[in-house]
Design a protein around this motif. Structure first.
Motif, PDB file in Angstrom:
ATOM      1  N   LEU A 108     -91.905  40.122 -65.975  1.00 15.24           N
ATOM      2  CA  LEU A 108     -90.571  40.721 -65.863  1.00 15.24           C
ATOM      3  C   LEU A 108     -89.530  39.738 -65.356  1.00 15.24           C
ATOM      4  N   SER A 109     -89.907  38.822 -64.459  1.00 15.05           N
ATOM      5  CA  SER A 109     -88.878  37.876 -64.020  1.00 15.05           C
ATOM      6  C   SER A 109     -88.556  36.905 -65.151  1.00 15.05           C
ATOM      7  N   TYR A 110     -89.561  36.588 -65.978  1.00 11.77           N
ATOM      8  CA  TYR A 110     -89.322  35.748 -67.159  1.00 11.77           C
ATOM      9  C   TYR A 110     -88.376  36.471 -68.131  1.00 11.77           C
ATOM     10  N   LEU A 111     -88.640  37.742 -68.405  1.00 14.16           N
ATOM     11  CA  LEU A 111     -87.802  38.504 -69.348  1.00 14.16           C
ATOM     12  C   LEU A 111     -86.372  38.659 -68.835  1.00 14.16           C
ATOM     13  N   LYS A 112     -86.241  38.909 -67.530  1.00 16.73           N
ATOM     14  CA  LYS A 112     -84.896  39.037 -66.951  1.00 16.73           C
ATOM     15  C   LYS A 112     -84.123  37.732 -67.141  1.00 16.73           C
ATOM     16  N   LYS A 113     -84.830  36.608 -66.953  1.00 17.01           N
ATOM     17  CA  LYS A 113     -84.193  35.299 -67.119  1.00 17.01           C
ATOM     18  C   LYS A 113     -83.771  35.089 -68.571  1.00 17.01           C
ATOM     19  N   VAL A 114     -84.669  35.424 -69.502  1.00 19.70           N
ATOM     20  CA  VAL A 114     -84.370  35.263 -70.928  1.00 19.70           C
ATOM     21  C   VAL A 114     -83.140  36.090 -71.319  1.00 19.70           C
ATOM     22  N   ALA A 137     -94.027  37.062 -58.022  1.00 21.49           N
ATOM     23  CA  ALA A 137     -92.600  36.782 -58.214  1.00 21.49           C
ATOM     24  C   ALA A 137     -91.775  37.759 -57.379  1.00 21.49           C
ATOM     25  N   ASP A 138     -90.589  37.330 -56.978  1.00 21.17           N
ATOM     26  CA  ASP A 138     -89.717  38.162 -56.160  1.00 21.17           C
ATOM     27  C   ASP A 138     -88.915  39.086 -57.078  1.00 21.17           C
ATOM     28  N   ILE A 139     -89.499  40.231 -57.416  1.00 21.00           N
ATOM     29  CA  ILE A 139     -88.849  41.133 -58.354  1.00 21.00           C
ATOM     30  C   ILE A 139     -89.180  42.583 -58.016  1.00 21.00           C
ATOM     31  N   LYS A 140     -88.188  43.447 -58.197  1.00 20.83           N
ATOM     32  CA  LYS A 140     -88.396  44.884 -57.934  1.00 20.83           C
ATOM     33  C   LYS A 140     -87.930  45.671 -59.147  1.00 20.83           C
ATOM     34  N   ALA A 141     -88.578  46.794 -59.412  1.00 19.76           N
ATOM     35  CA  ALA A 141     -88.134  47.665 -60.506  1.00 19.76           C
ATOM     36  C   ALA A 141     -87.098  48.650 -59.970  1.00 19.76           C
ATOM     37  N   ASP A 142     -86.155  49.043 -60.822  1.00 15.87           N
ATOM     38  CA  ASP A 142     -85.128  50.003 -60.432  1.00 15.87           C
ATOM     39  C   ASP A 142     -85.633  51.435 -60.589  1.00 15.87           C
TER      40      ASP A 142
END
Ligand code: IMP
Ligand code: MG
Length: 178
Positions: A108-114, A137-142
């Motif tokens: 998900l952090s890769y996809l957010k970056k893309v 990875a430092d990521i949270k879902a909404d």
């Protein structure tokens, strides 16, 4: 239901999955009313969740698909392979990434970056399952359907080496199988 080889226990029943989709759908419909919602599902694991969630979204929206992979059996390789891009141009859209499970968070952090440099108005994440035990990875879902313990799960789109995606529930894969 007859026992299914490899399934140790049913973690989330069909009924509970439908309830989760109803609740998430209602919240998303409220939050995105009047916006330019683009649901982006991540192939292949999220397709079943995407189709049930979609039926519970009442505001106007578009859908699209991306494909990536990072798994080999039950282990993440840590390297995300990009396999399919969006068909639509997300310029000006409010993107909601629809994922099956947030595990290490690397995908998900890769996809957010893309997606970050595509001129979208906003990018948020909706995941059916959240497995925080393995987060790297430092990521949270909404939006989160359900937080689950550290087990390898299958069914409702989720696979083990491409098997079990057709189970109508989410189950725990017996450790004997990997
Ligand atoms: P992450 O990059 O480690 O967060 O993993 C995300 C992807 O790995 C998910 O989209 C799934 O496709 C896959 N994955 C992670 N945990 C599981 C699991 O327990 N069962 C099946 N697939 C999983
Ligand atoms: Mg996935």
């Amino acid at each position: 239901m007859k026992p299914i080889e490899g399934v140790e226990e049913v973690l989330i029943s069909e009924e509970e999955l439908q309830d989760i989709c109803k609740k998430l759908g209602a919240q998303i419909s409220k939050d995105y009313e009047g916006k330019n919602l683009l649901l982006v599902s991540v192939l292949k694991g999220a397709v079943v969740f995407m189709s049930d969630l979609l039926k519970n979204i009442e505001c106007d929206c578009k859908i699209d698909f991306m494909a990536v992979s990072s798994y080999s059996g039950t282990k993440t390789t840590g390297v995300v392979k990009f396999k399919k891009d969006l068909d639509l141009d997300p310029d000006g859209c409010d993107i909601l990434i629809v994922e099956d499970i947030l595990d290490s968070g690397i995908t998900l952090s890769y996809l957010k970056k893309v997606l970050a440099d595509r001129n979208a108005k906003s990018i948020k994440i909706c995941t059916l399952l959240d497995k925080p035990a393995n987060r790297k990875a430092d990521i949270k879902a909404d939006y989160v359907g359900k937080v689950i313990p550290d087990a390898f799960v299958i069914g409702y789109g989720l696979d083990y080496n491409e098997h079990y995606r057709n189970l109508p529930f989410v189950g725990v894969l017996s450790p004997k199988y990997y």
